[in-house]
Design an enzyme around this catalytic site. Structure first.
Site, PDB file in Angstrom:
ATOM      1  N   LYS A 139       0.848  -1.204   0.000  1.00 42.67           N
ATOM      2  CA  LYS A 139       0.000   0.000   0.000  1.00 42.67           C
ATOM      3  C   LYS A 139       0.883   1.253   0.000  1.00 42.67           C
ATOM      4  CE  LYS A 139      -0.171  -0.160   5.015  1.00 42.67           C
ATOM      5  NZ  LYS A 139      -0.761  -0.919   6.129  1.00 42.67           N
ATOM      6  N   ARG A 142      -9.726  -0.362  15.295  1.00 38.73           N
ATOM      7  CA  ARG A 142      -9.679   0.334  14.017  1.00 38.73           C
ATOM      8  C   ARG A 142     -10.674  -0.405  13.128  1.00 38.73           C
ATOM      9  NH1 ARG A 142      -4.008   1.137  10.792  1.00 38.73           N
ATOM     10  NH2 ARG A 142      -4.297  -1.095  10.555  1.00 38.73           N
ATOM     11  N   TYR A 182      17.826  29.630   8.176  1.00 36.88           N
ATOM     12  CA  TYR A 182      16.680  30.411   8.667  1.00 36.88           C
ATOM     13  C   TYR A 182      16.660  30.442  10.183  1.00 36.88           C
ATOM     14  CZ  TYR A 182      14.523  30.322   4.012  1.00 36.88           C
ATOM     15  OH  TYR A 182      14.239  30.498   2.696  1.00 36.88           O
ATOM     16  N   MET A 234      13.314  24.078   2.150  1.00 32.31           N
ATOM     17  CA  MET A 234      12.454  23.355   1.199  1.00 32.31           C
ATOM     18  C   MET A 234      13.259  22.470   0.250  1.00 32.31           C
ATOM     19  SD  MET A 234       9.543  24.805  -1.406  1.00 32.31           S
ATOM     20  CE  MET A 234       8.559  25.594  -0.146  1.00 32.31           C
TER      21      MET A 234
HETATM   22  C1  LIG Z   1       0.065  -1.885   6.703  1.00 34.38           C
HETATM   23  C2  LIG Z   1      -0.468  -3.186   7.200  1.00 34.38           C
HETATM   24  C3  LIG Z   1       0.382  -4.269   7.467  1.00 34.38           C
HETATM   25  C4  LIG Z   1       1.888  -4.191   7.385  1.00 34.38           C
HETATM   26  O1  LIG Z   1       2.400  -3.662   8.562  1.00 34.38           O
HETATM   27  P1  LIG Z   1       3.984  -3.559   8.791  1.00 34.38           P
HETATM   28  O2  LIG Z   1       4.089  -3.055  10.177  1.00 34.38           O
HETATM   29  O3  LIG Z   1       4.480  -2.565   7.789  1.00 34.38           O
HETATM   30  O4  LIG Z   1       4.538  -4.909   8.581  1.00 34.38           O
HETATM   31  C5  LIG Z   1      -0.193  -5.474   7.831  1.00 34.38           C
HETATM   32  N1  LIG Z   1      -1.525  -5.600   7.949  1.00 34.38           N
HETATM   33  C6  LIG Z   1      -2.373  -4.571   7.725  1.00 34.38           C
HETATM   34  C7  LIG Z   1      -3.837  -4.787   7.876  1.00 34.38           C
HETATM   35  C8  LIG Z   1      -1.871  -3.333   7.349  1.00 34.38           C
HETATM   36  O5  LIG Z   1      -2.710  -2.318   7.121  1.00 34.38           O
END
Ligand SMILES: *Cc1c(COP(=O)(O)O)cnc(C)c1O
Length: 356
Positions: free
Chosen positions: A35, A129, A251, A299
């Site tokens: 993802k 969640r 800055y 930046m």
């Molecule tokens: C992002 C995610 C993972 C992976 O988690 P990591 O800590 O990056 O290994 C696993 N399961 C779900 C449901 C996730 O959303």
């Protein structure tokens, strides 16, 4: 692009990390989490590098899945949050996707839906969640069950990164009890559970961060765990100068030189994904030598201390993180987590892939 900011992707490191996952969870199939553009590494690039060695790929939305299909990736793909709208069910069928089901709305859609999409039913055992209450397991599985449709059962730990945390044991017990009499492969462990909680490995594991060569555990480094960073973020010095004792840098003039000293200006800033909260003292490599950020990151540029590398010249190599400088250290210095820094790498730096 001639500006030297680069994100150098190492497919061999990614594949070696996948083998580390296999060794850690030898009895489990692997749902590789890609993802957020594969944690900023580039989803197609990562999927190609993983190839047939992963059992499935996990993404956050249909668009991420379609990008993979359009690039010719034919591995199973799982939508980790399921569809957001009913009209996405047709795309799920057209692109041959699998889906998580975590709420009553999705349950209604998939109960009526007549395709045999593989469904991953998610239970909320304490993270609060996504997921159904464990008490609803029999009802939800019953509603979705039908001949020809494969159902899998999953949950997610809140604190798997904390070795020995009692909440993890409690979550696993609640999950096991809820699904005990139900058919379907089980899937629980993210990276930290793969490393800390072998009893959670079950039929499938879901590694994300560790695939990219980064440690999810505060007390264990990636190299300790046999992981190599899949991405190294580099740039170069575009100016070198000597600042007199008492001279201020950047800055707000927050850094004052305690002595006459050489400083370097690096073509990399917060618009490239470097955290602006990384203060003076954050490590950086110049020509492979460890030194520090000075003053405020800007930046497009940042200033670094050249006292440990007094011969550094314009054009010399700078590593912001990756091989030789774990992103975990930069995240700690910026009061964030490595996940966030990796996801920002899509911002501007040009990607370069090391040939396999
Ligand atoms: C992002 C995610 C993972 C992976 O988690 P990591 O800590 O990056 O290994 C696993 N399961 C779900 C449901 C996730 O959303």
């Amino acid at each position: 692009m001639t500006r030297p900011a680069r994100a150098i992707f190492n497919p061999a490191a990614l594949r070696a990390n996948l083998q580390t996952v296999r060794r850690a969870a030898p009895g489990s199939r692997i749902l590789a989490i890609v993802k957020a553009d594969a944690y900023g590494h580039g989803v197609v690039r990562v999927a190609r590098a993983l190839g047939e060695d992963v059992d499935a790929l996990g993404v956050a939305c249909v668009e991420e899945a379609v990008a993979l299909r359009e690039a010719g990736i034919s591995r199973p793909i799982v939508l980790l949050e399921g569809p957001f709208e009913a009209r996405e069910l047709s795309a799920i069928v057209v692109h041959d996707l699998e889906s998580v089901v975590h709420n009553e709305q999705q349950l209604a859609w998939f109960t009526r839906h007549d395709a045999n999409t593989t469904l991953w039913i998610k239970f909320d055992t304490g993270m609060h969640r996504l997921g159904f209450a464990p008490a609803d397991a029999t009802r939800v599985v019953g509603a979705l069950q039908r001949p020809g449709r494969e159902l899998r059962l999953m949950t997610h730990f809140a604190s798997a990164h904390l070795a020995g945390d009692a909440s993890v044991t409690a979550q696993q017990q609640d999950f096991d009890a809820a699904v005990k009499a139900l058919p379907g492969a089980r899937c629980i462990a993210n990276s930290s559970a793969i490393l800390n909680w072998p009893q959670s490995h079950t039929d499938w594991v879901r590694p994300g961060l560790m695939l990219y060569g980064v440690s999810p555990l505060a007390e264990r480094s990636a190299s300790d765990l046999g992981l190599r960073p899949a991405l190294t973020v580099t740039s170069a010095l575009i100016a070198v100068k000597t600042v007199p004792a008492g001279g201020a840098v950047g800055y707000g003039q927050s850094y004052r030189c305690p002595e006459t000293m050489p400083i370097g200006i690096v073509a990399f800033g917060y618009a490239d994904g470097y955290p602006r909260h990384a203060a003076t003292g954050t490590p950086v490599l110049v020509n492979g030598v460890r030194t520090q950020v000075l003053g405020e990151v800007t930046m497009d540029m940042m200033m670094v201390d050249l006292r440990p590398v007094p011969n550094a010249q314009i054009g010399d190599a700078v590593v912001l993180w990756g091989e030789g400088l774990p992103v975990e250290e930069i995240a700690r210095a910026a009061a964030t987590i490595p996940y966030e820094l990796l996801c920002r790498m899509r911002m501007r730096a040009q990607f370069v892939e090391i040939p396999a």
